[in-house]
Design an enzyme around this catalytic site. Sequence first.
Site, PDB file in Angstrom:
ATOM      1  N   ALA A 136      -0.382   2.609  -2.648  1.00  0.00           N
ATOM      2  CA  ALA A 136       1.255   2.536  -2.283  1.00  0.00           C
ATOM      3  C   ALA A 136       1.252   2.503  -0.792  1.00  0.00           C
ATOM      4  O   ALA A 136       1.597   3.289  -0.154  1.00  0.00           O
ATOM      5  CB  ALA A 136       1.953   3.618  -2.696  1.00  0.00           C
ATOM      6  N   ILE A 137       0.918   1.333  -0.078  1.00  0.00           N
ATOM      7  CA  ILE A 137       0.913   1.233   1.450  1.00  0.00           C
ATOM      8  C   ILE A 137       2.073   0.763   1.831  1.00  0.00           C
ATOM      9  O   ILE A 137       2.680   1.333   3.023  1.00  0.00           O
ATOM     10  CB  ILE A 137       0.017   0.097   1.449  1.00  0.00           C
ATOM     11  CG1 ILE A 137      -1.507   0.196   1.051  1.00  0.00           C
ATOM     12  CG2 ILE A 137      -0.312  -0.038   2.968  1.00  0.00           C
ATOM     13  CD1 ILE A 137      -2.145   1.212   1.307  1.00  0.00           C
ATOM     14  N   GLY A 138       2.900   0.324   1.133  1.00  0.00           N
ATOM     15  CA  GLY A 138       4.481   0.115   1.578  1.00  0.00           C
ATOM     16  C   GLY A 138       4.647  -0.996   2.607  1.00  0.00           C
ATOM     17  O   GLY A 138       5.500  -1.038   3.491  1.00  0.00           O
TER      18      GLY A 138
ATOM     19  N   CYS B  91       8.571  -7.361  -4.740  1.00  0.00           N
ATOM     20  CA  CYS B  91       9.302  -6.642  -3.842  1.00  0.00           C
ATOM     21  C   CYS B  91      10.691  -6.275  -4.173  1.00  0.00           C
ATOM     22  O   CYS B  91      11.255  -7.088  -4.814  1.00  0.00           O
ATOM     23  CB  CYS B  91       9.270  -7.427  -2.294  1.00  0.00           C
ATOM     24  SG  CYS B  91       7.734  -7.870  -1.571  1.00  0.00           S
TER      25      CYS B  91
ATOM     26  N   ILE C 135      -2.819 -11.640 -11.372  1.00  0.00           N
ATOM     27  CA  ILE C 135      -1.622 -11.060 -11.421  1.00  0.00           C
ATOM     28  C   ILE C 135      -1.668  -9.844 -10.181  1.00  0.00           C
ATOM     29  O   ILE C 135      -2.613  -9.768  -9.737  1.00  0.00           O
ATOM     30  CB  ILE C 135      -1.732 -10.150 -12.780  1.00  0.00           C
ATOM     31  CG1 ILE C 135      -2.830  -9.138 -12.807  1.00  0.00           C
ATOM     32  CG2 ILE C 135      -1.066 -10.574 -13.798  1.00  0.00           C
ATOM     33  CD1 ILE C 135      -2.736  -8.093 -14.073  1.00  0.00           C
ATOM     34  N   ASN C 136      -0.435  -9.397  -9.739  1.00  0.00           N
ATOM     35  CA  ASN C 136      -0.297  -8.548  -8.942  1.00  0.00           C
ATOM     36  C   ASN C 136      -0.686  -7.155  -9.375  1.00  0.00           C
ATOM     37  O   ASN C 136      -1.072  -7.097 -10.724  1.00  0.00           O
ATOM     38  CB  ASN C 136       1.089  -8.489  -8.393  1.00  0.00           C
ATOM     39  CG  ASN C 136       1.156  -8.000  -6.845  1.00  0.00           C
ATOM     40  OD1 ASN C 136       0.686  -6.873  -6.401  1.00  0.00           O
ATOM     41  ND2 ASN C 136       1.999  -8.609  -5.969  1.00  0.00           N
TER      42      ASN C 136
ATOM     43  N   GLY D  82      -9.323  -7.277 -11.035  1.00  0.00           N
ATOM     44  CA  GLY D  82     -10.557  -6.673 -11.352  1.00  0.00           C
ATOM     45  C   GLY D  82     -11.786  -7.356 -11.235  1.00  0.00           C
ATOM     46  O   GLY D  82     -12.807  -7.113 -11.881  1.00  0.00           O
TER      47      GLY D  82
END
Lengths: 316, 306
Positions: free
Chosen positions: B67-69, B127, B189-190, B246
């Site tokens: 969770a870098i933001g 987002c 995918i994200n 992955g």
Amino acid sequence: MTRQASSRGVYLAEVAANERLCSDHFVLRLPVEGFPPSQPGQFVQLQCRRPVEREGVRVADWPEGRPPQLTQPELTGIEPLLRRPFSLAGHSQSGQTAELEIIYRAVGTGTRWLATVSAGDYLSVLGPLGNGFGVSDHKPLAVLVGGGVGIPPLLYQAERLSAAGKQTVALLGAGRADLLPVRTTGDVPAEPEPTGCVPRLAEIGVGSVIATDDGSVGFAGFVGETFERLLDAGEWPADQLVVYSCGPEAMMRAVGDLCVDRGVECRLAMERHMACGMGTCQSCIVKIRDDNPAGWSYKLCCTDGPVFDAADIVWK
Amino acid sequence: MSVDIAGLKLANPMMTASGTCGYSTEYADFVDLRRLGAFVTKSITREPRAGNDYSRVVETRAGMLNAIGLANIGLDAFLAEKVPQLEKLGAPVFVNVAGTSVDDYVAVAEQLEQVPVVRGIELNISCPNVKAGGLQFGTDPEQVRHVTAAVRGACRRNVLIVKLSPNVTDIAATAAAAVEAGADALSLINTFTAMAIDVEKRRPVLANATGGLSGPAIRPVAVYMVHRVYTQVTRDANVPIIGIGGIQYARDALEFILAGATGLAVGTALFADPTCLHSIPEGLADYCRRHGFRRLTELVGSLQTA
């Protein structure tokens, strides 16, 4: 973009030794061919699992005409995926081979696995990473303040300071005697007075003070207290002294605040969880003073640090 | 090994997954970035972002949460400081673009039209859309259609790639919306929205509470989603897929190719070993030799399900 003959990179190394030092700490000796020069304060990222090159999981290694061994790559996934960062406790060079010394505490999945490694096993080493402590040119005195697993990079720094002719004292603390990641002689004084009680440092002319929280060896109390007492004793003029510190954040903050308060230069090696160590994952942030409107910005422990000036750090 | 992404010929299918490879030369000491098919930057936003508080990542079993933001230096600094480095990279560049409004995406896309080294834009639609009450763009086909169409108008020269979120009921629906709105390619995918809890403290491990799950743990789901999008949407529309999720080894990459991916992006594995950008294409070439395929593209979508 051209890669230098001897630059940082990913290396495969055959373990020379991996021995227990105290109840939790181990010392790993790792000869790495072609590893570049390093600085105390720098670190390496070790893969805490067997290198894949030796497991035959690359497609190129599949046996001719047979299906891939599905079990191997699938199951290696439950071993630690990310590397673990370790500061260098020493680096001696013999020809093209660097013998790296890493002192680590077996506390989690990765480091407990590392503790099972034997001489002759292979490890994947990525580094050297980050910036070192450096040695101040013009200040003749140096004090090392280390706590627990923060002590190892200071052992390496002590060698550099000694070689540079700095008058150096090491103040080393741990929770209790059997958590001290450095060997001591039988006669460790209970008062904070530097002696030759750490042979490794005494050999290079560095006196040591040992402190333990429970008083099981040396001074009974925090290592930061020994630093304050010795600073108060007045033998170290503030403008002649540089403090190098690594250890628990509360310890470094106490040492750093005291130095800032007394006008003493202080360099801290910070610790953060990090995924990559190469400046890409953006996880190992440290709040550093900045002249922007917020007054601070995030820097990365891995590439901007891990060594920061204590006066620049914005503590929580 | 060469592949075609919407008319842009790449020397090989290997790419970096956004957010795991920095802005440009961070891995230059460890790998030869010129050997990439394309370099995909971390997410760039119109304004700089400091990102989330510590702690931002945690390793989980066979994966990690982040969770870098969207911490990044912003478009202006990117153009001034990073583009000159990218010009020396020796590989085509795709810039990942993030935003909280359609205007944000369009504004950044317009400026990137003017940068020759940039050959494509990858839309990060995972987002929150501030105007739509913070709902993620990527979770609603109508929003996907809207933002893709708007950026399509700004992308006259650049290839437009839409990066799909897996946090949906049916990824074929958002994929179809992106393709209908003019996406040249899809990347998927994200990360999966996920959570790790420190049970001793009874608190989330991450400062942001939730994070995106990536790494080997998500690979089988990613392979399935690539296969679903390929069979339901892109095969007939002739839109290439960039497979992400992955990938660590050549055999992982092959699963994606067989499922329908033309390009491949490596993400989390780069943190542990950036040299997989070399070992994966070597393994792919070896596979083609052993199985008698002259071109890697012959394998795309060649999964036999009957």
